[in-house]
Each structure stands twice: as C-alpha cells, then as structure tokens.
Motif scaffolding. Structure first.
Motif, mmCIF file in Angstrom:
data_model
loop_
_atom_site.group_PDB
_atom_site.id
_atom_site.type_symbol
_atom_site.label_atom_id
_atom_site.label_comp_id
_atom_site.label_asym_id
_atom_site.label_seq_id
_atom_site.Cartn_x
_atom_site.Cartn_y
_atom_site.Cartn_z
ATOM 1 N N ARG A 1 0.822 -1.198 0.000
ATOM 2 C CA ARG A 1 0.000 0.000 0.000
ATOM 3 C C ARG A 1 0.864 1.259 0.000
ATOM 4 O O ARG A 1 0.535 2.258 -0.665
ATOM 5 N N SER A 2 1.964 1.228 0.725
ATOM 6 C CA SER A 2 2.882 2.373 0.723
ATOM 7 C C SER A 2 3.406 2.628 -0.678
ATOM 8 O O SER A 2 3.518 3.789 -1.120
ATOM 9 N N ARG A 3 3.724 1.562 -1.395
ATOM 10 C CA ARG A 3 4.185 1.695 -2.779
ATOM 11 C C ARG A 3 3.082 2.291 -3.656
ATOM 12 O O ARG A 3 3.338 3.183 -4.480
ATOM 13 N N GLU A 4 1.882 1.797 -3.496
ATOM 14 C CA GLU A 4 0.758 2.293 -4.298
ATOM 15 C C GLU A 4 0.544 3.787 -4.093
ATOM 16 O O GLU A 4 0.153 4.505 -5.021
ATOM 17 N N LEU A 5 0.818 4.254 -2.896
ATOM 18 C CA LEU A 5 0.577 5.656 -2.556
ATOM 19 C C LEU A 5 1.784 6.553 -2.798
ATOM 20 O O LEU A 5 1.755 7.742 -2.459
ATOM 21 N N GLY A 6 2.850 5.982 -3.368
ATOM 22 C CA GLY A 6 3.948 6.835 -3.806
ATOM 23 C C GLY A 6 5.295 6.645 -3.151
ATOM 24 O O GLY A 6 6.275 7.277 -3.559
ATOM 25 N N TYR A 7 5.393 5.782 -2.125
ATOM 26 C CA TYR A 7 6.709 5.558 -1.527
ATOM 27 C C TYR A 7 7.548 4.708 -2.467
ATOM 28 O O TYR A 7 7.129 3.617 -2.874
ATOM 29 N N ASP A 8 8.727 5.183 -2.825
ATOM 30 C CA ASP A 8 9.553 4.444 -3.784
ATOM 31 C C ASP A 8 10.961 4.174 -3.275
ATOM 32 O O ASP A 8 11.871 3.879 -4.055
ATOM 33 N N GLY A 9 11.153 4.249 -1.954
ATOM 34 C CA GLY A 9 12.477 4.043 -1.383
ATOM 35 C C GLY A 9 12.727 2.615 -0.939
ATOM 36 O O GLY A 9 11.968 1.692 -1.244
ATOM 37 N N TYR A 10 13.811 2.439 -0.212
ATOM 38 C CA TYR A 10 14.188 1.134 0.325
ATOM 39 C C TYR A 10 13.238 0.693 1.430
ATOM 40 O O TYR A 10 12.584 1.510 2.080
ATOM 41 N N ILE A 11 13.215 -0.619 1.648
ATOM 42 C CA ILE A 11 12.565 -1.215 2.811
ATOM 43 C C ILE A 11 13.673 -1.761 3.704
ATOM 44 O O ILE A 11 14.366 -2.716 3.335
ATOM 45 N N GLY A 12 13.861 -1.148 4.856
ATOM 46 C CA GLY A 12 14.935 -1.559 5.743
ATOM 47 C C GLY A 12 14.560 -2.779 6.565
ATOM 48 O O GLY A 12 13.507 -2.801 7.215
ATOM 49 N N LEU A 13 15.415 -3.786 6.544
ATOM 50 C CA LEU A 13 15.208 -5.010 7.324
ATOM 51 C C LEU A 13 15.892 -4.820 8.672
ATOM 52 O O LEU A 13 17.105 -4.951 8.799
ATOM 53 N N GLU A 14 15.086 -4.492 9.688
ATOM 54 C CA GLU A 14 15.640 -4.172 10.999
ATOM 55 C C GLU A 14 14.986 -5.068 12.049
ATOM 56 O O GLU A 14 14.242 -4.619 12.912
ATOM 57 N N TYR A 15 15.284 -6.358 11.946
ATOM 58 C CA TYR A 15 14.700 -7.333 12.864
ATOM 59 C C TYR A 15 15.790 -8.225 13.435
ATOM 60 O O TYR A 15 16.953 -8.174 13.007
ATOM 61 N N LYS A 16 15.398 -9.049 14.409
ATOM 62 C CA LYS A 16 16.334 -9.951 15.071
ATOM 63 C C LYS A 16 16.098 -11.374 14.588
ATOM 64 O O LYS A 16 14.992 -11.897 14.693
ATOM 65 N N GLU A 17 17.127 -11.992 14.055
ATOM 66 C CA GLU A 17 17.013 -13.349 13.544
ATOM 67 C C GLU A 17 18.420 -13.926 13.399
ATOM 68 O O GLU A 17 19.325 -13.236 12.942
ATOM 69 N N PRO A 18 18.639 -15.189 13.800
ATOM 70 C CA PRO A 18 19.965 -15.792 13.630
ATOM 71 C C PRO A 18 20.393 -15.788 12.164
ATOM 72 O O PRO A 18 19.560 -15.852 11.251
ATOM 73 N N GLN A 19 21.695 -15.731 11.963
ATOM 74 C CA GLN A 19 22.224 -15.618 10.609
ATOM 75 C C GLN A 19 21.734 -16.726 9.684
ATOM 76 O O GLN A 19 21.391 -16.470 8.521
ATOM 77 N N GLU A 20 21.664 -17.964 10.202
ATOM 78 C CA GLU A 20 21.331 -19.087 9.327
ATOM 79 C C GLU A 20 19.898 -19.030 8.802
ATOM 80 O O GLU A 20 19.588 -19.611 7.756
ATOM 81 N N THR A 21 19.028 -18.323 9.509
ATOM 82 C CA THR A 21 17.631 -18.230 9.055
ATOM 83 C C THR A 21 17.214 -16.785 8.784
ATOM 84 O O THR A 21 16.031 -16.525 8.549
ATOM 85 N N ALA A 22 18.158 -15.883 8.787
ATOM 86 C CA ALA A 22 17.834 -14.459 8.721
ATOM 87 C C ALA A 22 17.010 -14.079 7.493
ATOM 88 O O ALA A 22 16.138 -13.213 7.562
ATOM 89 N N PHE A 23 17.276 -14.746 6.374
ATOM 90 C CA PHE A 23 16.624 -14.341 5.130
ATOM 91 C C PHE A 23 15.833 -15.472 4.485
ATOM 92 O O PHE A 23 15.542 -15.426 3.287
ATOM 93 N N SER A 24 15.449 -16.456 5.279
ATOM 94 C CA SER A 24 14.683 -17.584 4.741
ATOM 95 C C SER A 24 13.365 -17.113 4.135
ATOM 96 O O SER A 24 12.928 -17.611 3.091
ATOM 97 N N TRP A 25 12.726 -16.136 4.768
ATOM 98 C CA TRP A 25 11.455 -15.616 4.267
ATOM 99 C C TRP A 25 11.625 -14.982 2.888
ATOM 100 O O TRP A 25 10.751 -15.107 2.022
ATOM 101 N N ALA A 26 12.758 -14.306 2.677
ATOM 102 C CA ALA A 26 13.013 -13.631 1.398
ATOM 103 C C ALA A 26 13.246 -14.658 0.293
ATOM 104 O O ALA A 26 12.829 -14.468 -0.858
ATOM 105 N N ILE A 27 13.910 -15.752 0.647
ATOM 106 C CA ILE A 27 14.144 -16.822 -0.328
ATOM 107 C C ILE A 27 12.809 -17.443 -0.735
ATOM 108 O O ILE A 27 12.557 -17.684 -1.924
ATOM 109 N N ARG A 28 11.945 -17.675 0.248
ATOM 110 C CA ARG A 28 10.616 -18.215 -0.064
ATOM 111 C C ARG A 28 9.807 -17.255 -0.915
ATOM 112 O O ARG A 28 9.121 -17.641 -1.851
#
Length: 266
Positions: free
Chosen positions: A234-261
């Motif tokens: 929705r933010s994109r639809e309304l005109g936001y065109d910048g980065y999305i900062g990933l600022e969460y806590k997650e162990p390195q081995e699973t840190a980006f599993s959601w992005a891969i999926r």
C-alpha cells in the motif's frame, strides 16, 4: 522489492566489518547501519575501514544513523540531550562526510530520552535546533534527516507517527529546512499502538524511509502477526519508492529464509 539489510541488528554473529559482504552473499545490494563507532568523531582509520568494508562488498550504503549514544546501555539519541550539543554538532560533519564518499543520503537522527533535570520544553527546543543543523549539514550532499518513533524505551517521547511529524513541522517552521522526513518503522509504530494503516494512507508519499520487523518478538517477516506485505504494498501504491529496511532480530542461518521463499513464490 528493494530491501536493505540493517547490519547493526542482523548478521551480528559476524564482526561488524564483515557484515556488508555477508549481506551481499545473501543476495542483497544495499545495507544500512546504526552509528558504527564508539565516538561521535572516530579516527580517520576507523572511518576508512568502515567505508572500505562497504565498497569492497559491492553494496550501497542506503542509510546511516547519527551517533545515538550508548544504545546497549539504553541511550536513544543525542538530538534532545542537553549537555551534548557540541558532540552532536561535530557528528554532523562526520556523518555527511561518510555519506558523501559512499553516496548515502538518508540519515536517521534518534531524538533522545527525556532527562529528569531538564524540562521537556528545554529538550524540545534544543532538538529543534539540532535537527535544523543536521538538515543543513547534510543538505549539501542532497541528504535527508530521518526522525522515527521508537518502542521499548520508556523515556523516549516520540511514540507515534504524529509525535515525530509534529517535531518535523516545528523544525520546518522555525528553520525553513525541507529535508527532514518521517522514518516509518512499522514494528515500532505497531508496538506503540499506532494505526499503521491510517499512517500509511495519510503519509506514505512523504515517508523518508520504511523499516520492518514482525510482532511479537521483533523477528523476521512471517514470524508474527503484522501484515507487513500489505503495508509495504500500500505504501508503494501511494507513492513511496524508497528502500525497505530489514531491521529485525534473527539468527544468521535463518535471517533471510522468508526472502528466499518470497523470491521462489514469485
């Protein structure tokens, strides 16, 4: 989706200067950092090593915090901290210098905790001056100062989007600075009870940056109950065109599993 990895909260199993390369190896082209040094004015060798870690990794530095004090000890910024005005002023030039050399134009200024020995009015007056100085300092490189509500800090006064927007309006009215914007951290806003969807509807086109984490737990997207994907879309639809900062806590081995999926699904 253009994500940027916050290397101050993610990949913490690695030494700080190895994290940009690890983010690149995980498939990301941009990183952001909280203030990565102990002092407001680090040595030339320290700044050179930091900048080299970014450039050698082949990633873009998309965001950098001003010095926020001792974050592990509970500090949350110098902007309204009476007694550290000179330190904040000196930090502006360092931040702008790093930004200029690395092509970074987004700079997060944490407001600071309330001090018992000073009135909120005194602190807010100082904050307005400091934010105006920061905006002027980064304007020469096309930079933008970001201001964010924060959760989990009992003495931090900016809890909801409107609190930050009111400060931004004051700074603009008093100084004329136009390069100061809201950092919409959907996690902090949600935890503090803000109506995130309503904030997006009203202000998305004017967001300076978005950061995400899920709730409860401040974990990776999909580990909690927040509709992060919907809010981002929705933010994109309304005109936001910048980065999305990933600022969460997650162990390195699973840190980006959601992005891969997510990538596989698309």
């Amino acid at each position: 989706m253009t994500y940027t990895v916050n290397c101050s909260i993610l990949l913490t199993e690695l030494p700080l200067l190895e994290r940009p390369a690890a983010a690149k190896a995980a498939g990301f082209d941009a990183v952001e950092f909280w203030w990565p040094f102990e002092s407001s004015v680090p040595s030339d060798s320290e700044t050179t090593a930091f900048e080299r870690a970014i450039t050698d990794a082949g990633v873009q530095l998309s965001g950098l915090n001003f010095n926020a004090g001792n974050m592990p000890g509970g500090d949350r910024g110098l902007v309204s901290w009476v007694g550290r005005e000179g330190e904040f002023k000196d930090n502006i030039d360092v931040v702008a210098g790093i930004g200029e050399r690395l092509g970074c134009t987004a700079f997060n200024a944490l407001y600071g905790n309330r001090q018992e020995e000073f009135s909120p009015e005194e602190q807010d007056e100082l904050a307005a001056r400091n934010l105006a100085a920061a905006a002027e300092g980064v304007a020469r490189i096309g930079g933008t100062v970001l201001l964010e509500p924060v959760s989990g800090a009992p003495r931090y006064p900016l809890l909801k989007a409107q609190h930050a927007l009111d400060v931004i309006a004051r700074v603009k009215a008093e100084s004329g600075a136009q390069n100061i914007k809201l950092l919409a951290d959907f996690y902090h806003l949600a935890v503090n009870g803000d109506d995130v969807a309503a904030v997006i509807e009203k202000h998305a086109k004017d967001f300076g940056h978005i950061q995400i984490a899920d709730n409860p737990g401040r974990g990776a997207p999909g580990t909690g109950e927040l509709p992060l994907g919907e809010w981002i879309a929705r933010s994109r639809e309304l005109g936001y065109d910048g980065y999305i900062g990933l600022e969460y806590k997650e162990p390195q081995e699973t840190a980006f599993s959601w992005a891969i999926r997510e990538h596989a699904a698309n």
